[in-house]
Design a protein around this motif. Structure first.
Motif, mmCIF file in Angstrom:
data_model
loop_
_atom_site.group_PDB
_atom_site.id
_atom_site.type_symbol
_atom_site.label_atom_id
_atom_site.label_comp_id
_atom_site.label_asym_id
_atom_site.label_seq_id
_atom_site.Cartn_x
_atom_site.Cartn_y
_atom_site.Cartn_z
ATOM 1 N N TYR A 85 3.787 -3.122 -10.479
ATOM 2 C CA TYR A 85 2.795 -2.264 -11.126
ATOM 3 C C TYR A 85 2.346 -1.187 -10.153
ATOM 4 C CZ TYR A 85 3.011 -6.048 -14.420
ATOM 5 O OH TYR A 85 3.485 -6.977 -15.318
ATOM 6 N N GLU A 86 2.353 0.054 -10.628
ATOM 7 C CA GLU A 86 2.051 1.177 -9.747
ATOM 8 C C GLU A 86 1.554 2.367 -10.562
ATOM 9 O OE1 GLU A 86 5.574 3.228 -8.193
ATOM 10 O OE2 GLU A 86 6.795 2.009 -9.544
ATOM 11 N N PRO A 87 0.699 3.200 -9.967
ATOM 12 C CA PRO A 87 0.337 4.467 -10.613
ATOM 13 C C PRO A 87 1.538 5.397 -10.560
ATOM 14 C CG PRO A 87 -0.507 4.419 -8.386
ATOM 15 C CD PRO A 87 0.088 3.052 -8.642
ATOM 16 N N ILE A 88 1.588 6.350 -11.480
ATOM 17 C CA ILE A 88 2.759 7.220 -11.495
ATOM 18 C C ILE A 88 2.589 8.442 -10.601
ATOM 19 C CG2 ILE A 88 3.226 6.483 -13.854
ATOM 20 C CD1 ILE A 88 2.596 9.364 -14.730
ATOM 21 N N HIS A 89 1.371 8.653 -10.080
ATOM 22 C CA HIS A 89 1.191 9.800 -9.184
ATOM 23 C C HIS A 89 1.914 9.564 -7.874
ATOM 24 C CE1 HIS A 89 -1.598 7.445 -6.769
ATOM 25 N NE2 HIS A 89 -2.351 7.213 -7.815
ATOM 26 N N GLY A 90 2.136 10.607 -7.131
ATOM 27 C CA GLY A 90 2.822 10.508 -5.848
ATOM 28 C C GLY A 90 1.876 10.121 -4.729
ATOM 29 N N SER A 91 2.368 10.266 -3.518
ATOM 30 C CA SER A 91 1.584 9.852 -2.354
ATOM 31 C C SER A 91 0.552 10.889 -1.926
ATOM 32 C CB SER A 91 2.521 9.555 -1.177
ATOM 33 O OG SER A 91 3.234 10.731 -0.812
ATOM 34 N N ALA A 92 0.645 12.105 -2.439
ATOM 35 C CA ALA A 92 -0.343 13.173 -2.190
ATOM 36 C C ALA A 92 -0.795 13.236 -0.732
ATOM 37 C CB ALA A 92 -1.554 12.990 -3.114
ATOM 38 N N PRO A 93 0.137 13.454 0.202
ATOM 39 C CA PRO A 93 -0.240 13.426 1.623
ATOM 40 C C PRO A 93 -1.273 14.481 2.000
ATOM 41 C CG PRO A 93 1.984 14.312 1.319
ATOM 42 C CD PRO A 93 1.569 13.732 0.004
ATOM 43 N N ASP A 94 -1.400 15.537 1.203
ATOM 44 C CA ASP A 94 -2.367 16.590 1.521
ATOM 45 C C ASP A 94 -3.812 16.124 1.395
ATOM 46 O OD1 ASP A 94 -1.630 16.435 -1.247
ATOM 47 O OD2 ASP A 94 -2.781 18.259 -1.623
ATOM 48 N N ILE A 95 -4.042 15.055 0.623
ATOM 49 C CA ILE A 95 -5.415 14.556 0.489
ATOM 50 C C ILE A 95 -5.567 13.148 1.056
ATOM 51 C CG2 ILE A 95 -5.902 16.000 -1.519
ATOM 52 C CD1 ILE A 95 -5.613 13.456 -3.251
ATOM 53 N N ALA A 96 -4.525 12.631 1.685
ATOM 54 C CA ALA A 96 -4.581 11.274 2.234
ATOM 55 C C ALA A 96 -5.662 11.174 3.300
ATOM 56 C CB ALA A 96 -3.224 10.896 2.830
ATOM 57 N N PRO A 155 0.809 -1.230 0.000
ATOM 58 C CA PRO A 155 0.000 0.000 0.000
ATOM 59 C C PRO A 155 0.837 1.273 0.000
ATOM 60 C CG PRO A 155 -0.888 -1.602 1.528
ATOM 61 C CD PRO A 155 0.463 -2.123 1.105
ATOM 62 N N GLY A 156 1.938 1.275 0.787
ATOM 63 C CA GLY A 156 2.828 2.429 0.788
ATOM 64 C C GLY A 156 2.330 3.581 1.622
ATOM 65 N N ASP A 157 2.573 4.794 1.130
ATOM 66 C CA ASP A 157 2.365 6.009 1.910
ATOM 67 C C ASP A 157 1.210 6.856 1.346
ATOM 68 O OD1 ASP A 157 4.723 5.282 3.333
ATOM 69 O OD2 ASP A 157 5.931 6.167 1.722
ATOM 70 N N GLY A 158 0.794 7.842 2.127
ATOM 71 C CA GLY A 158 -0.186 8.818 1.657
ATOM 72 C C GLY A 158 -1.474 8.181 1.176
ATOM 73 N N ILE A 159 -1.848 8.482 -0.056
ATOM 74 C CA ILE A 159 -3.085 7.937 -0.615
ATOM 75 C C ILE A 159 -2.918 6.500 -1.095
ATOM 76 C CG2 ILE A 159 -3.950 10.202 -1.313
ATOM 77 C CD1 ILE A 159 -3.109 9.487 -4.204
ATOM 78 N N GLY A 160 -1.709 5.958 -0.984
ATOM 79 C CA GLY A 160 -1.454 4.601 -1.448
ATOM 80 C C GLY A 160 -2.466 3.575 -0.945
ATOM 81 N N PRO A 161 -2.692 3.488 0.388
ATOM 82 C CA PRO A 161 -3.647 2.501 0.885
ATOM 83 C C PRO A 161 -5.055 2.666 0.322
ATOM 84 C CG PRO A 161 -2.257 3.289 2.671
ATOM 85 C CD PRO A 161 -1.963 4.163 1.479
ATOM 86 N N GLU A 162 -5.469 3.914 0.043
ATOM 87 C CA GLU A 162 -6.819 4.145 -0.471
ATOM 88 C C GLU A 162 -6.982 3.648 -1.903
ATOM 89 O OE1 GLU A 162 -8.216 8.277 0.610
ATOM 90 O OE2 GLU A 162 -6.203 8.305 1.491
ATOM 91 N N VAL A 163 -6.015 3.976 -2.761
ATOM 92 C CA VAL A 163 -6.130 3.538 -4.150
ATOM 93 C C VAL A 163 -5.869 2.037 -4.287
ATOM 94 C CG1 VAL A 163 -5.637 5.815 -5.109
ATOM 95 C CG2 VAL A 163 -3.735 4.245 -4.660
ATOM 96 N N ILE A 164 -5.069 1.485 -3.390
ATOM 97 C CA ILE A 164 -4.841 0.038 -3.397
ATOM 98 C C ILE A 164 -6.128 -0.702 -3.036
ATOM 99 C CG2 ILE A 164 -3.760 -1.822 -2.074
ATOM 100 C CD1 ILE A 164 -1.977 -0.804 -4.277
ATOM 101 N N ARG A 165 -6.899 -0.180 -2.100
ATOM 102 C CA ARG A 165 -8.179 -0.813 -1.768
ATOM 103 C C ARG A 165 -9.085 -0.876 -2.991
ATOM 104 N NH1 ARG A 165 -7.520 1.796 3.325
ATOM 105 N NH2 ARG A 165 -8.661 3.648 2.611
#
Length: 362
Positions: free
Chosen positions: A276-287, A9-19
């Motif tokens: 396999y991963e999206p190229i966007h960052g972790s976007a912690p401001d919207i996590a 899942p990683g950091d920031g929004i990672g867990p949300e998009v992984i779900r």
């Protein structure tokens, strides 16, 4: 058919998009009589916080013992002040190296329904469909020495751009093989007017091209390529280049579509699993706000099915569902125009799932 997937899942929004991605995988499994076994691992900032390293050995072991690796996002300003060896990005570089993933594939396709989201003119981006093939385990990011030095006249720094001919050959060959499945054109990007590494790169590209008489090869200097991606991106089919050039050009090309939230990527090579991963960052401001765009991660799942599992029908089902959702006018905040209805992460995911069900039923 059973496939084992390591999920990071990683950091920031990672867990949300992984779900969201897991929901899509479960849908595909149910519809096509597959079975997925998920094993979860840590990498990046969360691994630093919990285990003191951006890449725990357990993560490497789990990834190697899988059929594919799905990654959310890595990094964030929380860890920006750490030494280079402890930065979250070191974990990402490390797992690519550990799995021998030498080729990064970044497709850039302009969806007709999102043309207005691009900052470029509609006529420039309409019809864009290109693939950037970036060398991933060599060049400046891995060459040694890589260090700061204290010399007699002050502080200095050195980074080493190092490539073996064999490393160049395998990535260029990968680009030609992919071009055979597309529009049969390869653009090799280098800086041969200045760099010795690029002169070897160009020589190798010519040698490899001799084995692919059906593929057109052109050479382009990296500064010109950066300009042409904005001026006339439709001229490109497959673009192949070294690590740092590819890092920069692929992020530039991503903006042709209007949002980083729309673009997937695949890292492949060697005998092990692809990542396999999206190229966007972790976007912690919207996590944690349930507003992240899950489509890039969902499309990364489609790439996993296509490139690692060779399940073409299943990959097509996901990609067609995403296209249908966009054409129906559904948007997350990052791709919405004024007056359009904005869906949150879960709502957008549900729309994709509905379309997968509908497409398979029909």
């Amino acid at each position: 058919m059973n496939k084992k997937i390591t999920v990071i899942p990683g950091d920031g929004i990672g867990p949300e998009v992984i779900r969201s991605a897991i929901k899509v995988l479960d849908c595909i499994a149910a519809k096509f009589n597959h079975e997925f076994t998920y094993q979860y691992a840590k990498l990046g900032g969360v691994a630093i916080d919990e285990e003191g390293t951006p890449l725990p050995q357990r993560t490497i072991d789990l990834c190697k013992d899988s059929d594919g690796v799905l990654l959310g996002a890595v990094g964030g300003p929380k860890w920006d002040t750490l030494p280079g060896s402890l930065r979250p990005e070191k974990g990402l570089l490390g797992i690519r190296k550990a799995l021998q993933l030498y080729a990064n594939l970044r497709p850039v396709k302009a969806h007709k329904s999102l043309l207005d989201a691009s900052t470029l003119k509609k006529e420039v981006v309409e019809g864009v469909d290109l693939l950037i093939v970036r060398e991933l385990t060599g060049g400046l990011y891995f060459g040694q020495p890589q260090e700061r030095r204290h010399e007699a006249d002050g502080e200095a720094v050195v980074d080493t751009l190092y490539y073996k001919k064999s490393e160049i050959e395998r990535i260029v060959k990968q680009a030609f093989e992919l071009a055979r499945l597309r529009n049969k054109k390869v653009t090799s990007v280098d800086k041969a007017n200045v760099l010795e590494s690029s002169r070897l790169w160009r020589e190798v590209a010519v040698e490899v091209a001799g084995n692919y008489p059906d593929i057109e090869l052109e050479h382009m200097l990296v500064d010109n390529a950066a300009m042409q991606l904005i001026r006339n991106p439709k001229q490109f089919d497959v673009v192949v280049t070294e690590n740092m050039f590819g890092d920069i050009l692929s992020d530039e090309a991503s903006m042709l579509t209007g949002s980083l939230g729309m673009l997937p990527s695949a890292s492949i090579g060697g005998d092990g699993p692809g990542l396999y991963e999206p190229i966007h960052g972790s976007a912690p401001d919207i996590a944690g706000k349930n507003i992240a765009n899950p489509l890039a991660t969902i499309l990364s799942v489609a790439m996993m099915l296509r490139f690692s599992f060779h399940w073409i029908e299943e990959a097509d089902a996901i990609e067609e569902a995403v296209t249908n959702v966009l054409e129906a006018g559904y948007r997350t905040g990052d791709i919405a125009e004024k007056g359009e209805t904005i869906l949150n992460t879960d709502e957008m995911t549900e729309k994709v799932l509905e379309n997968i069900h509908l497409a398979i039923t029909n």
